[in-house]
Design an enzyme around this catalytic site. Structure first.
Site, PDB file in Angstrom:
ATOM      1  N   GLY A 120       9.693  -1.236  12.960  1.00 37.39           N
ATOM      2  CA  GLY A 120       9.070   0.076  13.000  1.00 37.39           C
ATOM      3  C   GLY A 120      10.062   1.209  13.122  1.00 37.39           C
ATOM      4  O   GLY A 120       9.894   2.275  12.512  1.00 37.39           O
ATOM      5  N   GLY A 155      10.675  -6.714   8.044  1.00 39.83           N
ATOM      6  CA  GLY A 155      10.550  -8.167   8.188  1.00 39.83           C
ATOM      7  C   GLY A 155      10.461  -8.921   6.878  1.00 39.83           C
ATOM      8  O   GLY A 155      11.164  -9.914   6.665  1.00 39.83           O
ATOM      9  N   LYS A 179       0.808  -1.224   0.000  1.00 36.60           N
ATOM     10  CA  LYS A 179       0.000   0.000   0.000  1.00 36.60           C
ATOM     11  C   LYS A 179       0.838   1.269   0.000  1.00 36.60           C
ATOM     12  O   LYS A 179       1.721   1.444   0.836  1.00 36.60           O
ATOM     13  CB  LYS A 179      -0.934   0.002   1.211  1.00 36.60           C
ATOM     14  CG  LYS A 179      -1.976  -1.105   1.194  1.00 36.60           C
ATOM     15  CD  LYS A 179      -2.920  -0.983   2.381  1.00 36.60           C
ATOM     16  CE  LYS A 179      -4.019  -2.039   2.321  1.00 36.60           C
ATOM     17  NZ  LYS A 179      -4.958  -1.901   3.451  1.00 36.60           N
TER      18      LYS A 179
END
Length: 395
Positions: A377, A354, A197
């Site tokens: 993150g 990841g 996305k």
């Protein structure tokens, strides 16, 4: 980016609160991947060798601010002892009498793991009282958990303002690698951004187009850019609501002198499963009802050709649906080309995320990249250009 390191510190007899990332995968009480523990060992060994009392603290999972045996760090402490090859003590709490007694019993050179910091609501609230209780256990603070540095929590931020604070060797290595890749890179500098996305990576794309010379957009994200340019993409995954944003990013990149590289051909199929019938088609020849699932060979050849001129590469996100064969082909081919140039000393390559790490391990070249970030993150927020609280506190 300036930060204090362990260089030159006198540590004999000092109580050192070491913020680590012990949030390792655990299944049926067994740790399935010890990478984070192994990466932590250089700092622990150095501190212990210099006579420090090493007090390790970390979060583990999401116990919602109260004790939960399912999220105890006891088995992780045992595994850390196995990795270190030495005894590691464990305290049943991270603050209060249990922690204080365990610290008092710790000899110089000894290692202690405190119970999960998230067993207290004050951890995620960055509570000053909880941070002070942690600080009371130690004489100085060392943060070796870059992967938690994007969180303004008590053990990553508040406590660093209560004690003399330093970067551990893993944190130092990560920050130096990231600085070399994006803050003062050898140019040309390129970035590969994949994923599903555009909406989840708007900030990342917006920051990168002002920093890099070339930006490769791949994965389903590329479909949104292609569709925004009026190219038919069949039934491929995309975000119609992000077409305007994609065009704005492309325009801003052009104004900034950043080349955006999109696929010129694709591997397509009528269904998404392992080893279906596939077609290699030019990107403007995707048939109705078909799915773009990987870059085609012409796109890969073009990237390998571009790669020959790049000096630095940052990679986040696979090029296609790499988990499902044969749609791992493009990611694997490019990863091996990157690894070859890195091994030849012609490229600084930094990768994180990841899925990216899984893809590079799948390609068999993970260890050949200049640096692999396991920070998740924190790595993404660094790519977005954000200030990380856990890093800022070490300056």
């Amino acid at each position: 980016m300036s930060f204090r390191t362990l260089d030159g510190l006198t540590l004999a007899g000092k109580r050192v609160l070491l913020r680590a990332d012990l949030n390792v995968p655990l299944h049926d009480g067994r740790i399935t991947d010890r990478t984070r523990l192994e990466r932590l060992t250089p700092t622990i060994r150095e501190l212990a060798a210099k006579g420090a009392r090493v007090i390790v603290c970390s979060h583990f999972g999401r116990p919602k601010g109260k004790p939960d045996p399912a999220f105890s760090l006891a088995p992780v402490a045992a595994a850390l002892g196995e990795v270190l090859g030495r005894p590691v003590a464990f305290a049943a709490d991270c603050i209060g009498p249990a922690a204080q007694a365990a610290v008092a019993a710790l000899a110089p050179g000894g290692v202690l793991v405190l119970e999960n910091t998230r067993f207290h609501a004050g951890e995620e609230a960055n509570d000053p009282a909880f941070a002070q209780a942690l600080a009371d256990l130690a004489d100085l603070y060392v943060n070796d958990a870059f992967s938690a540095a994007h969180r303004a929590h008590a053990s990553t931020a508040a406590v660093a303002h209560l004690l003399p604070a330093y970067a551990g060797r893993l944190m130092q290595r990560e920050l130096e690698a990231l600085a070399a890749a994006l803050d003062h890179p050898a140019r040309p500098l390129a970035a590969i951004v994949g994923g599903a996305k555009v909406s989840t990576k708007l900030a990342l794309l917006g920051n990168l187009i002002t920093r890099v010379n070339a930006l490769v957009i791949a994965g389903a994200m590329a479909n949104t850019f292609l569709a925004a340019n009026g190219i038919a993409i069949g039934s491929s995954l995309e975000e119609p609501s992000m077409h305007d944003a994609a065009r704005q990013i492309a325009a801003a990149a052009k104004a900034a002198g950043c080349e955006i590289i999109l696929p010129i051909d694709a591997v397509t199929a009528t269904e998404f499963r392992a080893n279906p019938p596939t077609q290699m088609v030019a990107i403007d020849a995707v048939a109705p009802g078909t799915l773009i699932l990987d870059l085609g060979p012409a796109s890969v050849a073009r990237l390998v050709e571009k790669l020959a001129g790049w000096k630095t590469l940052v990679w986040n996100g696979p090029l296609g649906a790499f988990e499902t064969p044969p749609f791992d082909a493009a990611t694997t081919a490019l990863a091996r080309a990157v690894a070859e140039r890195t091994a030849a000393g012609q490229l600084l390559s930094v990768a994180g995320g990841g899925d990216t790490l899984a893809a590079l391990h799948h390609a068999g070249v993970a260890e050949q990249f200049s640096y692999l970030s396991t920070a998740g993150g924190a790595f993404l927020e660094w790519l977005e250009g954000k200030t990380l609280p856990g890093v800022a506190a070490l300056g």
